[in-house]
Design an enzyme around this catalytic site. Structure first.
Site, PDB file in Angstrom:
ATOM      1  N   PHE A  25       0.837  -1.201   0.000  1.00 24.51           N
ATOM      2  CA  PHE A  25       0.000   0.000   0.000  1.00 24.51           C
ATOM      3  C   PHE A  25       0.871   1.251   0.000  1.00 24.51           C
ATOM      4  O   PHE A  25       1.738   1.410   0.861  1.00 24.51           O
ATOM      5  CB  PHE A  25      -0.889  -0.035   1.250  1.00 24.51           C
ATOM      6  CG  PHE A  25      -1.862   1.091   1.381  1.00 24.51           C
ATOM      7  CD1 PHE A  25      -2.950   1.195   0.528  1.00 24.51           C
ATOM      8  CD2 PHE A  25      -1.719   2.042   2.382  1.00 24.51           C
ATOM      9  CE1 PHE A  25      -3.872   2.222   0.664  1.00 24.51           C
ATOM     10  CE2 PHE A  25      -2.624   3.072   2.535  1.00 24.51           C
ATOM     11  CZ  PHE A  25      -3.708   3.169   1.673  1.00 24.51           C
ATOM     12  N   SER A  93       3.391  -6.899   2.777  1.00 24.49           N
ATOM     13  CA  SER A  93       2.436  -6.035   3.475  1.00 24.49           C
ATOM     14  C   SER A  93       1.027  -6.194   2.890  1.00 24.49           C
ATOM     15  O   SER A  93       0.490  -7.287   2.868  1.00 24.49           O
ATOM     16  CB  SER A  93       2.923  -4.583   3.417  1.00 24.49           C
ATOM     17  OG  SER A  93       2.228  -3.780   4.327  1.00 24.49           O
ATOM     18  N   MET A  94       0.425  -5.113   2.353  1.00 26.92           N
ATOM     19  CA  MET A  94      -0.874  -5.267   1.694  1.00 26.92           C
ATOM     20  C   MET A  94      -0.778  -6.245   0.531  1.00 26.92           C
ATOM     21  O   MET A  94      -1.731  -6.961   0.223  1.00 26.92           O
ATOM     22  CB  MET A  94      -1.391  -3.923   1.179  1.00 26.92           C
ATOM     23  CG  MET A  94      -2.723  -4.041   0.419  1.00 26.92           C
ATOM     24  SD  MET A  94      -3.237  -2.553  -0.456  1.00 26.92           S
ATOM     25  CE  MET A  94      -2.150  -2.598  -1.886  1.00 26.92           C
ATOM     26  N   ASP A 194       8.942  -4.522  13.401  1.00 23.27           N
ATOM     27  CA  ASP A 194       8.205  -3.965  12.270  1.00 23.27           C
ATOM     28  C   ASP A 194       7.397  -2.790  12.795  1.00 23.27           C
ATOM     29  O   ASP A 194       6.544  -2.954  13.666  1.00 23.27           O
ATOM     30  CB  ASP A 194       7.286  -5.043  11.676  1.00 23.27           C
ATOM     31  CG  ASP A 194       6.561  -4.600  10.414  1.00 23.27           C
ATOM     32  OD1 ASP A 194       6.285  -3.390  10.273  1.00 23.27           O
ATOM     33  OD2 ASP A 194       6.251  -5.464   9.573  1.00 23.27           O
ATOM     34  N   HIS A 224      10.039  -3.380   8.404  1.00 24.70           N
ATOM     35  CA  HIS A 224       8.877  -3.772   7.607  1.00 24.70           C
ATOM     36  C   HIS A 224       9.227  -4.130   6.161  1.00 24.70           C
ATOM     37  O   HIS A 224       8.801  -5.165   5.650  1.00 24.70           O
ATOM     38  CB  HIS A 224       7.838  -2.651   7.627  1.00 24.70           C
ATOM     39  CG  HIS A 224       6.590  -2.996   6.883  1.00 24.70           C
ATOM     40  ND1 HIS A 224       5.766  -4.050   7.246  1.00 24.70           N
ATOM     41  CD2 HIS A 224       6.014  -2.445   5.768  1.00 24.70           C
ATOM     42  CE1 HIS A 224       4.752  -4.125   6.409  1.00 24.70           C
ATOM     43  NE2 HIS A 224       4.882  -3.178   5.495  1.00 24.70           N
TER      44      HIS A 224
END
Length: 267
Positions: A25, A93-94, A194, A224
């Site tokens: 994202f 992530s996303m 993270d 992250h």
């Protein structure tokens, strides 16, 4: 708007095993480019699309939503399936949530799932304020660039459009309900440190999927965006081994002379 240099989508025509990589994202393919090139150099067919609204300026992301982002990776998966015998999905992530939904919806068409610091929820009080706040405030501070390695940089927006964040929240809730439909082998790699996605997200995913072949790996030296961090090489090696175990013969040694420039030329 022109795509930012380095944020371009990436594709490489390789063998009969394909990998679809999904970025995060407000991020761009740049965060996964080294991973994509590593897999391509080992003979895999690779697709790393640029999600709608990403890779230009945050204003272009404001009118987009999860339906747009998911439709893009769904198209890419279908295209890979037309030319590859086995297809794996992966994401950061996303992008991890996108990969998990592809696995849930496409079933046996997906041979395995690889996710790095996958996101499952928009956390904090701000999440509950999103439905109203998005009509009053256009953006909040960005989340890109959480990297421990000195000099590491992620090409992503420095602002988060709240309309898009509201859609992201709805998407996470949708995917959470679909996680039991994920039955494929799963490789989950996460960073204990993270600052964007908490450990609870990975724990939730692991508790909800129906996969019986599950591997969890801790990335102790990374934040992250681990694909650009100290543990990047480990991510690449573990994912290649994961694919090689499930698709014997699909992963070869790095092709001589097919370094970063050679891979890009072939993409």
């Amino acid at each position: 708007m022109p795509v930012l240099p380095g944020a371009e989508p990436y594709r490489h025509e390789g063998g009969e095993a394909g990998v679809l990589l999904c970025h995060g994202f407000t991020g761009s393919p740049q965060s996964l480019r080294p991973w994509a090139e590593y897999l391509a150099a080992r003979g895999l067919t690779v697709a790393l699309p640029l999600l709608p609204g990403h890779g230009t300026r945050w204003e272009d992301m404001q009118p987009t939503g999860w339906q747009d982002w998911y439709a893009e990776v769904d198209r890419e998966l279908r295209a890979l399936r037309e030319r590859c015998a086995r297809v794996f999905v992966a994401g950061l992530s996303m992008g991890g949530a996108l990969a998990l939904r592809l696995a849930a919806k496409h079933g046996d068409a997906v041979a395995g799932v690889m996710v790095v610091n996958p996101a499952n929820k928009v956390h904090g009080l701000s999440a509950y304020a999103l439905p109203l706040a998005r009509h009053l405030v256009r953006t909040t501070k960005g989340v890109a660039g959480d990297i421990a390695r000195p000099g590491g940089a992620e090409l992503g927006y420095d602002r988060v459009p709240l309309h898009a964040a509201h859609s992201l929240r709805a998407f996470f809730r949708l995917v959470d309900g679909e996680l039991p439909q994920v039955t494929q082998p799963l490789l989950l790699l996460r960073s204990p440190q993270d600052h964007v996605v908490p450990p609870a997200d990975s724990a939730r995913i692991l508790s909800r999927v129906s996969s019986t072949d599950v591997t969890e790996i801790l990335l102790e030296q990374s934040y992250h965006v681990a694909t650009l961090d100290h543990d990047a090489e480990r991510i690449f090696e573990e994912s290649a081994a994961f694919i090689g175990r499930l698709a014997p013969g699909a992963v070869g040694a790095a092709e001589p002379g097919l370094g970063e420039e050679g891979v890009r030329a072939g993409g």
